[in-house]
Each structure stands twice: as structure tokens, then as C-alpha cells.
Design a protein around this motif. Structure first.
Motif, PDB file in Angstrom:
ATOM      1  N   GLU A   1       0.826  -1.216   0.000  1.00 36.78           N
ATOM      2  CA  GLU A   1       0.000   0.000   0.000  1.00 36.78           C
ATOM      3  C   GLU A   1       0.860   1.265   0.000  1.00 36.78           C
ATOM      4  O   GLU A   1       0.474   2.285  -0.529  1.00 36.78           O
ATOM      5  N   LEU A   2       2.028   1.196   0.612  1.00 36.02           N
ATOM      6  CA  LEU A   2       2.861   2.387   0.737  1.00 36.02           C
ATOM      7  C   LEU A   2       3.781   2.586  -0.475  1.00 36.02           C
ATOM      8  O   LEU A   2       4.485   3.574  -0.541  1.00 36.02           O
TER       9      LEU A   2
ATOM     10  N   ARG B   1       8.836   4.436  -2.138  1.00 36.63           N
ATOM     11  CA  ARG B   1       7.703   4.706  -1.239  1.00 36.63           C
ATOM     12  C   ARG B   1       6.895   5.920  -1.712  1.00 36.63           C
ATOM     13  O   ARG B   1       7.457   6.839  -2.317  1.00 36.63           O
TER      14      ARG B   1
END
Lengths: 509, 254
Positions: B4-5, B30
């Protein structure tokens, strides 16, 4: 070895560059094609000589006397050549002024830029002469063979004409430079070049239509009306034609005029060449303002944005505009014929059909290359969130709408005169345009938009396929317009051309 | 690190031309970070980023952009991505405003939003007074800034720049760096390749080093210093020293 930066040194340098450029253009950079190219040129040369022999043999059988009809015919041919030479020279001179290439290096060196200018302008004169020679060379040779060596003078006459055309082109370009400024000169001079190139042919065609009701240039050049108004056989006006036929005094006069005009033009303008180049390359649309005018953005979807972009770029391409204008100018005489025959016999309108279809096919091919291959920001378009299919479709739509906008007025005019001919023409325009676009799609190859003039060299197959397709569809439509089933016989080779193009095309997406 | 990041997740990416250009590369960037990708000429940086941007098809491997499979769902990935190459590819005959209107159309940005963003971007990049002038007379720096404005007009979440500062003067380079930093502060992710190591050293949150098509090191400047066992004194251990050591070691190993 020539002294560096001398006239001969510059000439050798320029010729070396020109030769490599020409070979690269003709062989698309592949050296193994050089031998094949030489073979093709030799065959073409032999064919042209044979053709010229059969055209001239009957006429020259009893010798050529410089009677009024002969003087008018040769004079008309010379004027036609001169208008084309002037057009070609204007385009070359404009390019010489605006090209950057090695000029930064040369202008920043201690070499005398006047010498480079002299060499480049003389080279333009030579290239202009060579372009005319492409067609004239076999005919002059055959004339020498049939009527004697006096016709050798024709080569010198062509050289003198090219020199005068180049001098005139330099003068016109500089006049435009000083009157309308370097920012507009490029565009205007290319328009003028297009108009000059087409003017003589169109002028004679319009005269033929007005006086004889047909489009034949020969009818004008062989008409009694013209014979009655031109100066007499002994008039001074005919000295260029007499020079062509080898009369020594006229030849010397014409040569002196050619060389003298070019030399004088170079002498008078060379000192300012550097300034012109600097002005041309410093052309800026920047105006001294603190804030730009903010246009209102339109809500566009991706396809609309792509189409809009293509149209703006097409509109702002001076070379394309001048070429399109030239094609439209060539459609002017048929349009006048159409107008004259509006209430008369529609049968003569049939001759318009192949002209329009051929022009549409050729124009569509050029526009399609610009839209599909000549994309200057391929990364931007490729990273946009739309499929390649949607991108191509939008570009094709932009081309088709442009073609429709250009040719619809002609077709509507035809529709008023003869519905069937209009229907056949619109079908032919659509098929011919679509075929040219599809060929460009099959042979697409990423290139800079500015490489448009060299598009033919990247794929000879595409060029020939496009030309044959346009010609065959023009023929098919012309025959169909008279209601003959023979049209099918011409459509079949057109389809075969497309099938061959599809088979040999590198892109199969 | 959780998926998700990740703004960008590359796994086992391969691409060969005459020889392997990208050779099993794995990389994670990221969300919201400024990532600098370094490597010697021919290391595979541009090829990698062109594959991420959908300009090249990889032979093998996976690319995920904010969780979107960029190879299977390229259109969705492109909606949140921007690509700027080292050579500004713009249309010479268009003005910056026309160019930005065109780009806004491609990304389906509403006209009033696009117009206000265009004005804001041109202002930031110092092109406000040139917005209605054709790009043909612009310097390379001005063209690069127009291309950058085009890349930013749709507020991309991931901005990929390949050598964006090449050929720019100090003033233009500073403006570009400032705009990129602003974007990162607003939550965008920036991935940038550069040969100007000072830019990576000063601006990047993390740095990746590629050689021979593989990622040979990745981390913050401190991480890289630790990795190479360099002296902790930054004056004696610049990114240049670390980079040259890493690439030199890789060449010896090869």
C-alpha cells in the motif's frame, strides 16, 4: 589543395556535403543501394532518351526553322521552365537563409561569410539548373543528335536561366526580409514560391478555358490568336529562344545577362548575408511584455485534443500550407472549367474527377505522414491515458476532416452540375484518401515533423504504393464517372497495389 | 514494506536489446518520497523508467504503480503518472498555453481547472510572460520547463524525470528543483535520474544505484555510507565517492 576558407575551399566543402546528403537521401542511408540506384538512373535515362527521340523525330525531320509557331512554342516552354526554376530557387534561398546547420560554426569563425554566401547561392543556381535538366537533358541530347551541335547551346541557356532565377529569388527574399521582417518572410516566400511555380501553367490553362473551352495548354500555344499578338519573327524579344537554338550573339547576350545578374546580386547582397542569417535565426515571437494573454481553455476530450493539436500544427506549417495551396491552385483551372460548363454539357466535367481524386490521395498521404509518423512528442502521447488505437483514430479523423474541408466545395459544385459525377468523385476521394492514410499507417516510422520533405526516402515502397494507389483510384473514378464497367478493370490493380503494400509493410499492428 | 505504501514496485524486471539492458531489477519507491536513481551510462536507468512509463514493454517482470499493475492496466497507471525525458519533447509551433491545453485534454482535465493550473505552473516556472508565444524561439531551459509544466498539469501522483536538469542554467535548474520539491511536499512521489550527484545528495530522500541492469544499492545517504563502510565525515565521503566505489566494486565483480 585549396587555401582554407577560400572560395574553392568552401565550394569543395559544400559540394562534398551536398553529394553525401543526396546519396543518403536517394539510398535512405544504405550503401548497398548505391549500385541499384545507379542502375535505376541509367535505365530511366535510356528510357527518357528513347521517349524524346520518338516525340521529336517527326518534327525535326526537315530541320527546325524559327517561325512564329516554333518561337511561341519554345518561348512558352522556356517561360514554363523559368517559372518552375524561380519557384525552386525561392524555396532554396529561403532555406539557405533560415537553415542553422553549420552556420553557427562558420559565422563564429574568422572566415569571410561572403564567400560562403557566394558559394551557396551559386550552388542553388546549379541545383536549380539540374532540376530542369532532369527533364530537358534527353530532349536536348536528341535535338543535338537529330539537328546538330548548335543545340548544345540549350545547356548554356538553361544555366543562364537558372542564374537569373536565382538572382531574382535572392532579390525577392531580401525584399521580403526588409519589408515584412524575418519572422514572416519564411512563410510568405514559400507561398510566393508556390504561386510562382504554378502561375504559368495555370495562366495558360485559364486562357485555354476562356478562349477554347478546354484545359489544353497546347491549344493556347498553337492558337492563331496568340500568333497574331506576339512580336514578329525578327523582334528582339525572341533573343532567348534564338539563344536556345544556338544563335551565337543571342547566346552570348543571354549568358552575359545570367552570369552578370547573379554576380551582381551576390556582390550587392553578400556583405549583409551574415546579418540576414543572424536576423533569421534570431526570429522570436517573444514580445516585450510582462504578462501573456491568457486564452480560455476549452473542455476537450483526448480525441478532440489530438485533432485540435494536429490542425493547429498543420495550419502553422509554412511548407505544407504552400504545397497545399499549390495543389489547390492546380485545381483552379478545372474549377473554372466547371463554372463555364455549369449549364452546358456535363460530359466535360468528367476530366475533373481524376484530378480531384489524385490530389486528394496525394494530400491525404502527406497529411497522414505528418499526423502519424511526424509526431514531435511521441513520449507525451504514449504516456497519456488512452489506447494507441484511440490515438491513431483521432489522428486519422483529423486528416480525413481536413481532406473533406478542402475537397467538399469542389464536390458540392460538381453536385449542382451532375449528381452522378459528384457521387463518384466523393467515393473516389474517400477511397483514395483512405488508401493513402492506410499506407502511411502500415509504413509508419517515428520521425521529426521537420523531416517531412524527406519522408519519401524513409520508405520507397510506401511512396510508390501511395503514388500508384492515387493514380489508379483516380483512373478508376474517372472511368466510373462516364458509367463504364471498365472501371472495375482499373480498380483491381489498385486493390492489388494495396495488397502488395500490406504484404511488404513492416508494421502489422 | 507494505504494498500500500509503494508508489512504485518493480520486481524481476528484464529487458534485452542486443544484450541485456535490465537484468532482473527489483525496486521499491515509497509514496511521497523523492527518489534518485543513479548509475553510469548504459546502466539501464532510462530503459527501466521507460518501461515504468509504458514506453517500452519489458521481456519479463512486474511493475506496480500505487497498486495498479502497469503492464495489465496501463491506462489506469498512466492517469496518475507523468514522464519527462532529458530531451524536451514539445511542439515547436504551439504556445505553452496551447501545449498545456492539449495535455489537459489528453488527461481529461476540466477546462477551468486546467487553465488555472496552467497559469500557476507557468508562473512558478518563470514562463508567465511567454505563455502565448510559440515554443520554437525558446531556449532549451524554457522548453524543458514547458515540458515539466505539461507533466504536472494533471497533478500526477508519480513523477518520473530522466535527467531533467541536463543543459539547464543555474536559475532554471533551481526553479525546476523548487517545483519538484513543492510537489513532494504536497504528497507526490518523484523519481529522478541524474548524473549531477549533488542534486541527488541534496534533494533525494533515498537513492538507488543501478549498474549492469541491476540495483546494486539502495537507501538513504547514510545507508549507502554504511554499506560501503565509508568514513562518517560527510566532507570526506560525498555521494560521488560512494557512487564511484559502488560502481567500481560492481565492475570488478563483473
Amino acid at each position: 589543395m585549396n587555401k582554407p576558407a577560400s572560395l574553392p575551399w568552401f565550394a569543395r566543402h559544400e559540394f562534398g556535403l551536398f553529394w553525401r546528403d543526396w546519396i543518403s537521401m536517394m539510398t535512405a542511408g544504405r550503401r548497398q543501394r548505391e549500385i541499384r540506384l545507379a542502375g535505376i538512373l541509367a535505365v530511366a535515362l535510356i528510357f527518357m532518351h528513347v521517349l524524346a527521340f520518338f516525340v521529336l523525330v517527326a518534327t525535326v525531320a526537315n530541320g527546325i526553322a524559327l517561325t512564329i509557331p516554333v518561337l511561341v512554342f519554345l518561348g512558352g516552354t522556356m517561360l514554363l521552365s523559368f517559372s518552375l526554376m524561380l519557384s525552386q530557387a525561392m524555396e532554396s534561398v529561403t532555406r539557405a537563409f533560415y537553415a542553422r546547420d553549420d552556420l553557427d560554426l562558420i559565422l563564429s569563425s574568422p572566415a569571410m561569410v561572403q564567400r560562403l554566401f557566394a558559394v551557396r547561392i551559386t550552388a542553388i543556381s546549379g541545383i536549380t539548373m539540374s532540376m530542369s535538366l532532369l527533364l530537358a537533358f534527353p530532349f536536348i541530347n536528341v535535338m543535338i543528335y537529330l539537328d546538330g551541335p548548335k543545340w548544345l547551346a540549350a545547356f548554356a541557356v538553361l544555366g543562364a536561366m537558372a542564374a537569373i532565377a536565382t538572382a531574382l529569388a535572392v532579390a525577392i527574399t531580401i525584399l521580403l526580409f526588409t519589408t515584412i521582417g524575418p519572422a514572416r518572410t519564411r512563410f510568405i516566400s514559400q507561398l510566393v514560391a508556390a504561386i510562382v511555380g504554378a502561375s504559368f501553367v495555370i495562366g495558360i490553362q485559364i486562357a485555354a478555358i476562356v478562349y477554347f473551352g478546354n484545359i489544353s495548354r497546347l491549344d493556347v500555344l498553337t492558337s492563331d490568336i496568340l500568333y497574331s499578338i506576339v512580336p514578329g519573327e525578327d523582334s528582339w524579344w525572341w533573343f532567348p529562344v534564338r539563344a536556345l537554338a544556338g544563335e551565337p550573339a543571342s547566346l552570348i547576350l543571354l549568358l552575359a545577362a545570367g552570369v552578370g545578374t547573379l554576380a551582381l546580386t551576390i556582390r550587392l547582397t553578400a556583405d549583409n548575408f551574415g546579418d540576414f542569417i543572424v536576423a533569421a535565426n534570431g526570429v522570436s515571437h517573444n514580445r516585450d511584455r510582462s504578462k501573456a494573454t491568457q486564452p480560455r481553455f476549452r473542455s476537450l476530450n483526448a480525441a478532440q485534443a489530438l485533432r485540435m493539436k494536429e490542425w493547429i500544427l498543420l495550419k502553422r506549417d509554412p511548407w505544407l500550407v504552400s504545397q497545399t495551396l499549390m495543389q489547390l491552385l492546380y485545381l483552379l483551372p478545372p474549377a473554372i472549367l466547371l463554372w463555364r460548363n455549369f449549364s452546358g454539357a456535363a460530359s466535360s466535367l468528367v476530366i475533373l474527377v481524376p484530378v480531384i481524386v489524385m490530389a486528394a490521395g496525394q494530400l491525404a498521404g502527406g497529411l497522414a505522414w505528418l499526423a502519424i509518423s511526424g509526431e514531435d512528442a511521441p513520449d507525451l502521447v504514449s504516456t497519456a491515458p488512452l489506447t494507441p488505437h484511440a490515438t491513431i483514430r483521432a489522428k486519422i479523423e483529423a486528416v480525413m476532416i481536413t481532406i473533406a474541408a478542402i475537397f467538399l466545395p469542389f464536390i458540392m459544385a460538381l453536385a449542382f452540375a451532375d449528381g452522378w459525377i459528384a457521387l463518384v468523385t466523393i467515393t473516389g476521394v474517400a477511397i483514395s484518401s483512405i488508401c493513402s492514410i492506410v499506407i502511411q499507417l502500415w509504413f509508419r516510422k517515428q520521425a521529426r515533423r521537420s523531416h517531412f520533405r524527406r519522408r519519401q526516402t524513409s520508405s520507397r515502397a510506401a511512396t510508390f504504393a501511395e503514388a500508384f494507389s492515387s493514380i489508379l483510384w483516380a483512373g478508376t473514378t474517372g472511368v466510373a464517372a462516364v458509367g463504364s464497367w471498365l472501371a472495375i478493370g482499373l480498380a483491381i490493380p489498385a486493390i492489388i497495389v494495396m495488397l502488395i503494400a500490406r504484404a511488404i509493410a513492416p508494421s502489422r499492428q | 514494506m507494505s504494498e500500500e505504501l509503494s508508489a512504485l514496485s518493480i520486481s524481476h524486471l528484464y529487458k534485452s536489446f542486443d544484450q541485456p539492458a535490465v537484468d532482473g531489477l527489483c525496486l521499491n519507491v515509497r509514496a511521497g518520497e523523492f527518489f534518485a536513481l543513479l548509475g553510469p551510462n548504459g546502466a539501464g536507468k532510462t530503459t527501466t523508467l521507460r518501461m515504468v512509463s509504458g514506453l517500452l514493454r519489458p521481456d519479463k517482470g512486474n511493475i506496480s504503480i500505487f497498486g495498479i499493475d502497469a503492464l495489465r492496466n496501463g491506462i489506469e497507471a498512466k492517469k496518475i503518472l507523468a514522464w519527462v525525458s532529458d530531451e524536451p519533447m514539445i511542439y515547436e509551433k504551439l504556445t505553452p498555453f496551447e501545449y498545456l491545453e492539449f495535455v489537459a485534454g489528453l488527461w481529461q482535465i476540466e477546462a477551468t481547472v486546467a487553465q488555472s493550473r496552467a497559469c500557476e505552473l507557468l508562473e512558478w516556472l518563470g514562463l508567465a510572460s511567454n505563455g502565448d508565444q510559440r515554443c520554437e524561439s525558446f531556449s532549451k531551459g524554457m522548453r524543458q520547463k514547458v515540458a515539466l509544466a505539461g507533466a504536472l498539469i494533471h497533478n500526477p501522483k508519480l513523477i518520473i524525470l530522466d535527467e531533467p536538469l541536463t543543459g539547464l542554467d543555474a536559475g532554471s535548474a533551481r526553479q525546476v528543483k523548487k517545483v519538484l520539491k513543492q510537489r513532494v511536499n504536497r504528497g507526490a512521489t518523484v523519481i529522478l535520474t541524474t548524473h549531477i550527484l549533488e542534486v541527488a545528495e541534496r534533494m533525494a530522500d533515498r537513492i538507488g544505484v543501478i549498474a549492469n541492469g541491476r540495483l546494486i544499492a539502495e537507501g538513504t545517504l547514510d545507508d549507502l555510507q554504511n554499506l560501503t563502510g565509508s568514513n562518517s565525515d560527510p566532507a570526506e565521503n560525498s555521494l560521488e565517492d560512494i557512487f564511484l566505489q559502488l560502481v567500481g566494486d560492481q565492475e570488478k565483480a563483473a
